[in-house]
Design a protein around this motif. Structure first.
Motif, PDB file in Angstrom:
ATOM      1  N   LEU A 212       4.750  25.755  -6.103  1.00  0.00           N
ATOM      2  CA  LEU A 212       4.018  25.260  -4.794  1.00  0.00           C
ATOM      3  C   LEU A 212       3.104  26.363  -4.565  1.00  0.00           C
ATOM      4  O   LEU A 212       1.956  26.150  -4.050  1.00  0.00           O
ATOM      5  N   LYS A 213       3.327  27.737  -4.892  1.00  0.00           N
ATOM      6  CA  LYS A 213       2.402  28.926  -4.567  1.00  0.00           C
ATOM      7  C   LYS A 213       1.129  28.502  -5.208  1.00  0.00           C
ATOM      8  O   LYS A 213      -0.070  28.684  -4.565  1.00  0.00           O
ATOM      9  N   ARG A 214       1.246  28.164  -6.590  1.00  0.00           N
ATOM     10  CA  ARG A 214      -0.039  28.005  -7.379  1.00  0.00           C
ATOM     11  C   ARG A 214      -0.738  26.779  -6.928  1.00  0.00           C
ATOM     12  O   ARG A 214      -2.007  26.934  -6.926  1.00  0.00           O
ATOM     13  N   MET A 215      -0.151  25.793  -6.495  1.00  0.00           N
ATOM     14  CA  MET A 215      -0.816  24.657  -5.967  1.00  0.00           C
ATOM     15  C   MET A 215      -1.840  24.765  -4.608  1.00  0.00           C
ATOM     16  O   MET A 215      -2.787  24.663  -4.486  1.00  0.00           O
ATOM     17  N   LEU A 216      -0.909  25.753  -3.759  1.00  0.00           N
ATOM     18  CA  LEU A 216      -1.669  26.031  -2.685  1.00  0.00           C
ATOM     19  C   LEU A 216      -2.839  26.960  -2.783  1.00  0.00           C
ATOM     20  O   LEU A 216      -4.042  26.857  -2.189  1.00  0.00           O
ATOM     21  N   LYS A 217      -2.834  27.931  -3.794  1.00  0.00           N
ATOM     22  CA  LYS A 217      -3.743  28.819  -3.966  1.00  0.00           C
ATOM     23  C   LYS A 217      -4.903  28.351  -4.780  1.00  0.00           C
ATOM     24  O   LYS A 217      -6.166  28.429  -4.623  1.00  0.00           O
ATOM     25  N   THR A 219      -5.809  25.440  -4.097  1.00  0.00           N
ATOM     26  CA  THR A 219      -6.666  24.390  -3.196  1.00  0.00           C
ATOM     27  C   THR A 219      -7.205  25.304  -2.017  1.00  0.00           C
ATOM     28  O   THR A 219      -7.820  24.842  -1.218  1.00  0.00           O
ATOM     29  N   GLY A 220      -7.191  26.636  -2.361  1.00  0.00           N
ATOM     30  CA  GLY A 220      -7.889  27.488  -1.285  1.00  0.00           C
ATOM     31  C   GLY A 220      -7.328  28.089  -0.269  1.00  0.00           C
ATOM     32  O   GLY A 220      -7.621  28.993   0.343  1.00  0.00           O
ATOM     33  N   PHE A 221      -5.721  27.950  -0.204  1.00  0.00           N
ATOM     34  CA  PHE A 221      -5.089  28.436   0.854  1.00  0.00           C
ATOM     35  C   PHE A 221      -4.611  29.761   0.373  1.00  0.00           C
ATOM     36  O   PHE A 221      -4.131  30.158  -0.907  1.00  0.00           O
ATOM     37  N   ALA A 222      -4.257  30.714   1.452  1.00  0.00           N
ATOM     38  CA  ALA A 222      -3.638  31.943   1.143  1.00  0.00           C
ATOM     39  C   ALA A 222      -2.339  31.856   1.755  1.00  0.00           C
ATOM     40  O   ALA A 222      -1.915  31.263   2.807  1.00  0.00           O
ATOM     41  N   VAL A 223      -1.431  32.201   0.870  1.00  0.00           N
ATOM     42  CA  VAL A 223       0.192  31.937   0.892  1.00  0.00           C
ATOM     43  C   VAL A 223       0.809  33.047   1.750  1.00  0.00           C
ATOM     44  O   VAL A 223       0.645  34.143   1.086  1.00  0.00           O
ATOM     45  N   GLU A 224       1.333  32.772   2.838  1.00  0.00           N
ATOM     46  CA  GLU A 224       1.765  33.881   3.668  1.00  0.00           C
ATOM     47  C   GLU A 224       3.158  33.967   3.383  1.00  0.00           C
ATOM     48  O   GLU A 224       3.889  35.275   3.335  1.00  0.00           O
TER      49      GLU A 224
END
Length: 273
Positions: A212-217, A219-224
């Motif tokens: 999940l972290k990898r997918m978010l990153k 697509t441009g997101f910073a995971v908090e």
């Protein structure tokens, strides 16, 4: 028509129906029965992790509003709420449910992989237990990123692969030891966890916290933040004789174990400024 059809499944049977059997979707009785079950046993942790009150006055988009359960909380806390759902039946259900409390937000039939909104038009995007049913989750994430304003929040809740329910209850006990593999593939077995009155199965995917972290990153997101939650007695394996002992396990102990091996993985991410 595809064997896996989330649109048909959720159109026929909205999420939460198994918690309110005997009451019809669209009625106040149905809605309140499900709300009570969700808030007391299925996901009481949701209100600890998601600060709904912080969305007051902000424009919030929910991907997959279903019958309006989380929509109710956003509206109750004063958010400028907009919801979408792929099943047309859920649009009317959620509008009717929310109308019992005087709310009339914008709710549209739309696909999370192709959102009908302009770029940078929402302060937050939220999705609870929906995007693991989408064929292309990365496309949904990219669309969430697109419609978010700079520094906007993305909250997503998905099924957790590294959970007791997935590996022990489903895979080992039902599929392997119970010889479920003789009748169904494990993909089909996974789809069958969803209660439905339709003749089709929903697509069901599972994700680890790392994925999940990898997918978010990607697509441009910073995971908090990420969390794992949800372990109840119903999630434990049904094993002859032994399963009768589950009733003696205190829920606080299950909650503790569920923070690592629960059935939901939750993430809060932000659109990079």
């Amino acid at each position: 028509m595809s064997k896996y059809s989330s649109k048909s499944v959720w159109g026929a049977t909205p999420a939460g129906s198994m918690h309110s059997r005997g009451a019809n979707p669209g009625t106040k009785e149905f809605f309140e029965n499900v709300l009570e079950k969700r808030s007391t046993s299925e996901m009481p942790w949701l209100f600890e992790l998601v600060p709904f009150i912080s969305f007051r006055g902000k424009r919030v988009l929910e991907l997959g509003c279903g019958a309006g359960y989380d929509a109710y909380e956003f509206c109750r806390q004063g958010a400028e709420y907009v919801g979408i759902d792929i099943a047309s039946e859920n649009i009317e259900r959620s509008k009717k449910h929310l109308s019992f409390y005087g709310y009339s937000p914008i709710i549209l039939e739309a696909d999370a992989e192709d959102l009908p909104f302009e770029d940078k038009s929402f302060d937050a995007v939220f999705s609870n237990g929906v995007l693991h049913h989408t064929p292309d989750i990365l496309k949904s994430f990219r669309e969430a990123y697109r419609v978010l304003k700079q520094n906007g929040e993305f909250w997503v809740i998905l099924y957790h692969k590294n959970s007791i329910f997935y590996w022990i209850s489903l895979f080992l006990v039902k599929h392997i030891f119970g010889k479920g593999y003789k009748e169904h593939s494990f993909k089909e077995r996974l789809s069958m966890i969803e209660y439905t009155t339709s003749n089709e199965l929903p697509l069901v995917n599972v994700y680890t916290r790392r994925i999940l972290k990898r997918m978010l990153k990607s697509t441009g997101f910073a995971v908090e933040s990420t969390w794992v939650r949800k372990l109840t007695k119903e999630d434990l394996p049904i094993i002859h004789i032994v399963d009768s002992l589950w009733q003696f396990i205190p829920q606080p102990l299950l909650d503790f174990v569920g923070k690592r091996f629960g059935w939901y993985v939750i993430a809060k991410a932000r659109k990079k400024a």
